[in-house]
Write a protein that holds these residues in place. Sequence first.
Motif, PDB file in Angstrom:
ATOM      1  N   GLN A   1      51.604  25.878  33.562  1.00  0.00           N
ATOM      2  CA  GLN A   1      52.079  27.082  34.260  1.00  0.00           C
ATOM      3  C   GLN A   1      51.045  28.205  34.150  1.00  0.00           C
ATOM      4  O   GLN A   1      50.775  28.903  35.130  1.00  0.00           O
ATOM      5  CB  GLN A   1      53.419  27.521  33.691  1.00  0.00           C
ATOM      6  CG  GLN A   1      54.065  28.647  34.468  1.00  0.00           C
ATOM      7  CD  GLN A   1      55.390  29.091  33.861  1.00  0.00           C
ATOM      8  OE1 GLN A   1      55.641  28.902  32.683  1.00  0.00           O
ATOM      9  NE2 GLN A   1      56.225  29.699  34.678  1.00  0.00           N
ATOM     10  N   GLN A   2      50.445  28.361  32.965  1.00  0.00           N
ATOM     11  CA  GLN A   2      49.409  29.388  32.797  1.00  0.00           C
ATOM     12  C   GLN A   2      48.240  29.120  33.740  1.00  0.00           C
ATOM     13  O   GLN A   2      47.687  30.052  34.341  1.00  0.00           O
ATOM     14  CB  GLN A   2      48.922  29.415  31.355  1.00  0.00           C
ATOM     15  CG  GLN A   2      49.945  29.969  30.390  1.00  0.00           C
ATOM     16  CD  GLN A   2      49.424  29.997  28.968  1.00  0.00           C
ATOM     17  OE1 GLN A   2      48.268  30.330  28.735  1.00  0.00           O
ATOM     18  NE2 GLN A   2      50.274  29.639  28.014  1.00  0.00           N
ATOM     19  N   ALA A   3      47.851  27.849  33.883  1.00  0.00           N
ATOM     20  CA  ALA A   3      46.741  27.493  34.773  1.00  0.00           C
ATOM     21  C   ALA A   3      47.087  27.802  36.226  1.00  0.00           C
ATOM     22  O   ALA A   3      46.251  28.326  36.977  1.00  0.00           O
ATOM     23  CB  ALA A   3      46.393  26.015  34.606  1.00  0.00           C
ATOM     24  N   GLU A   4      48.324  27.500  36.631  1.00  0.00           N
ATOM     25  CA  GLU A   4      48.747  27.783  38.014  1.00  0.00           C
ATOM     26  C   GLU A   4      48.762  29.288  38.287  1.00  0.00           C
ATOM     27  O   GLU A   4      48.300  29.737  39.336  1.00  0.00           O
ATOM     28  CB  GLU A   4      50.148  27.222  38.273  1.00  0.00           C
ATOM     29  CG  GLU A   4      50.197  25.722  38.404  1.00  0.00           C
ATOM     30  CD  GLU A   4      51.615  25.253  38.691  1.00  0.00           C
ATOM     31  OE1 GLU A   4      51.911  25.038  39.874  1.00  0.00           O
ATOM     32  OE2 GLU A   4      52.400  25.125  37.737  1.00  0.00           O
ATOM     33  N   ILE A   5      49.285  30.045  37.351  1.00  0.00           N
ATOM     34  CA  ILE A   5      49.333  31.505  37.511  1.00  0.00           C
ATOM     35  C   ILE A   5      47.916  32.067  37.557  1.00  0.00           C
ATOM     36  O   ILE A   5      47.582  32.894  38.409  1.00  0.00           O
ATOM     37  CB  ILE A   5      50.152  32.156  36.376  1.00  0.00           C
ATOM     38  CG1 ILE A   5      51.620  31.747  36.480  1.00  0.00           C
ATOM     39  CG2 ILE A   5      50.006  33.681  36.410  1.00  0.00           C
ATOM     40  CD1 ILE A   5      52.451  32.093  35.252  1.00  0.00           C
ATOM     41  N   GLY A   6      47.057  31.602  36.646  1.00  0.00           N
ATOM     42  CA  GLY A   6      45.676  32.073  36.613  1.00  0.00           C
ATOM     43  C   GLY A   6      44.930  31.758  37.903  1.00  0.00           C
ATOM     44  O   GLY A   6      44.188  32.596  38.423  1.00  0.00           O
ATOM     45  N   ALA A   7      45.133  30.547  38.425  1.00  0.00           N
ATOM     46  CA  ALA A   7      44.465  30.154  39.674  1.00  0.00           C
ATOM     47  C   ALA A   7      44.932  31.026  40.832  1.00  0.00           C
ATOM     48  O   ALA A   7      44.125  31.473  41.658  1.00  0.00           O
ATOM     49  CB  ALA A   7      44.732  28.676  39.964  1.00  0.00           C
ATOM     50  N   TYR A   8      46.239  31.274  40.888  1.00  0.00           N
ATOM     51  CA  TYR A   8      46.769  32.122  41.964  1.00  0.00           C
ATOM     52  C   TYR A   8      46.199  33.533  41.868  1.00  0.00           C
ATOM     53  O   TYR A   8      45.759  34.110  42.876  1.00  0.00           O
ATOM     54  CB  TYR A   8      48.300  32.158  41.913  1.00  0.00           C
ATOM     55  CG  TYR A   8      48.872  33.110  42.920  1.00  0.00           C
ATOM     56  CD1 TYR A   8      48.862  32.802  44.270  1.00  0.00           C
ATOM     57  CD2 TYR A   8      49.375  34.334  42.518  1.00  0.00           C
ATOM     58  CE1 TYR A   8      49.351  33.696  45.202  1.00  0.00           C
ATOM     59  CE2 TYR A   8      49.869  35.227  43.440  1.00  0.00           C
ATOM     60  CZ  TYR A   8      49.862  34.903  44.779  1.00  0.00           C
ATOM     61  OH  TYR A   8      50.339  35.802  45.705  1.00  0.00           O
ATOM     62  N   MET A   9      46.181  34.096  40.670  1.00  0.00           N
ATOM     63  CA  MET A   9      45.674  35.460  40.501  1.00  0.00           C
ATOM     64  C   MET A   9      44.180  35.538  40.813  1.00  0.00           C
ATOM     65  O   MET A   9      43.715  36.511  41.406  1.00  0.00           O
ATOM     66  CB  MET A   9      45.995  35.961  39.099  1.00  0.00           C
ATOM     67  CG  MET A   9      47.498  36.131  38.890  1.00  0.00           C
ATOM     68  SD  MET A   9      47.953  36.625  37.244  1.00  0.00           S
ATOM     69  CE  MET A   9      47.496  38.333  37.289  1.00  0.00           C
ATOM     70  N   GLN A  10      43.436  34.515  40.426  1.00  0.00           N
ATOM     71  CA  GLN A  10      42.004  34.505  40.718  1.00  0.00           C
ATOM     72  C   GLN A  10      41.768  34.430  42.230  1.00  0.00           C
ATOM     73  O   GLN A  10      40.924  35.144  42.775  1.00  0.00           O
ATOM     74  CB  GLN A  10      41.325  33.329  40.023  1.00  0.00           C
ATOM     75  CG  GLN A  10      39.821  33.321  40.206  1.00  0.00           C
ATOM     76  CD  GLN A  10      39.145  32.232  39.395  1.00  0.00           C
ATOM     77  OE1 GLN A  10      39.787  31.365  38.833  1.00  0.00           O
ATOM     78  NE2 GLN A  10      37.834  32.294  39.331  1.00  0.00           N
ATOM     79  N   GLU A  11      42.533  33.586  42.903  1.00  0.00           N
ATOM     80  CA  GLU A  11      42.425  33.474  44.357  1.00  0.00           C
ATOM     81  C   GLU A  11      42.759  34.805  45.028  1.00  0.00           C
ATOM     82  O   GLU A  11      42.051  35.250  45.944  1.00  0.00           O
ATOM     83  CB  GLU A  11      43.384  32.386  44.856  1.00  0.00           C
ATOM     84  CG  GLU A  11      43.373  32.184  46.345  1.00  0.00           C
ATOM     85  CD  GLU A  11      44.384  31.121  46.758  1.00  0.00           C
ATOM     86  OE1 GLU A  11      45.139  31.390  47.701  1.00  0.00           O
ATOM     87  OE2 GLU A  11      44.424  30.049  46.119  1.00  0.00           O
ATOM     88  N   ALA A  12      43.816  35.451  44.574  1.00  0.00           N
ATOM     89  CA  ALA A  12      44.215  36.743  45.147  1.00  0.00           C
ATOM     90  C   ALA A  12      43.166  37.820  44.856  1.00  0.00           C
ATOM     91  O   ALA A  12      42.895  38.678  45.702  1.00  0.00           O
ATOM     92  CB  ALA A  12      45.587  37.155  44.615  1.00  0.00           C
ATOM     93  N   ALA A  13      42.559  37.770  43.686  1.00  0.00           N
ATOM     94  CA  ALA A  13      41.511  38.749  43.348  1.00  0.00           C
ATOM     95  C   ALA A  13      40.280  38.536  44.227  1.00  0.00           C
ATOM     96  O   ALA A  13      39.697  39.502  44.742  1.00  0.00           O
ATOM     97  CB  ALA A  13      41.150  38.633  41.875  1.00  0.00           C
ATOM     98  N   GLN A  14      39.889  37.296  44.415  1.00  0.00           N
ATOM     99  CA  GLN A  14      38.720  37.011  45.244  1.00  0.00           C
ATOM    100  C   GLN A  14      38.960  37.396  46.701  1.00  0.00           C
ATOM    101  O   GLN A  14      38.029  37.747  47.411  1.00  0.00           O
ATOM    102  CB  GLN A  14      38.339  35.534  45.129  1.00  0.00           C
ATOM    103  CG  GLN A  14      37.741  35.195  43.774  1.00  0.00           C
ATOM    104  CD  GLN A  14      37.505  33.706  43.583  1.00  0.00           C
ATOM    105  OE1 GLN A  14      38.080  32.869  44.264  1.00  0.00           O
ATOM    106  NE2 GLN A  14      36.639  33.385  42.614  1.00  0.00           N
ATOM    107  N   ALA A  15      40.205  37.356  47.142  1.00  0.00           N
ATOM    108  CA  ALA A  15      40.553  37.748  48.507  1.00  0.00           C
ATOM    109  C   ALA A  15      40.674  39.265  48.647  1.00  0.00           C
ATOM    110  O   ALA A  15      40.894  39.773  49.743  1.00  0.00           O
ATOM    111  CB  ALA A  15      41.858  37.074  48.925  1.00  0.00           C
ATOM    112  N   GLY A  16      40.549  39.995  47.538  1.00  0.00           N
ATOM    113  CA  GLY A  16      40.663  41.449  47.573  1.00  0.00           C
ATOM    114  C   GLY A  16      42.092  41.950  47.586  1.00  0.00           C
ATOM    115  O   GLY A  16      42.329  43.134  47.804  1.00  0.00           O
TER     116      GLY A  16
END
Length: 118
Positions: free
Chosen positions: A23-38
Motif C-alpha cells: 500500500q505504501q508503494a502504491e501511494i508513493g507511486a501515485y503521489m510521485q506521478e501526480a508531482a511529476q504532472a505538476g
Amino acid sequence: MRYMVMHYQTQDMEDGVKPSPEQQAEIGAYMQEAAQAGVFLTGEGVHGSSQGARVEVADGDVRVIDGPFAEAKELIAGFAILEVDSLAEAIEHARKFALLVGTHRVDVRRVIEYADLA
C-alpha cells in the motif's frame, strides 16, 4: 486553481497501524506521478491524536485538551495541496487517493488566493 484535499483518520490510522509495504508503494507511486504532472504541490500526514492537542476558544477563554480523541473518523489524517484546472479534477484525485489509503472521507476545498481577495 489550488485545492486542499484533507483525508480523515480511520481507527487503524488512529491506533498507529502502518499501511502495508504494498500500500505504501502504491501511494508513493501515485503521489510521485501526480508531482511529476505538476498536480501535487505538497502534502503531509499527521500522527494519531494521542500525540496532539485541541485548542478551543470560547468568549475569550482558551482551553487546551490533550489527545487522544474519541471519534477517529472526525479527525484529519493528512492533507495535500493540488494544482488543477477544476473542482472536478480535484475530486477525481481525491477519489483515487481515498481508495488508495482506505479512508472513509475526503474533503476538497478551493484555496483562497490573493486574486480572490481583490
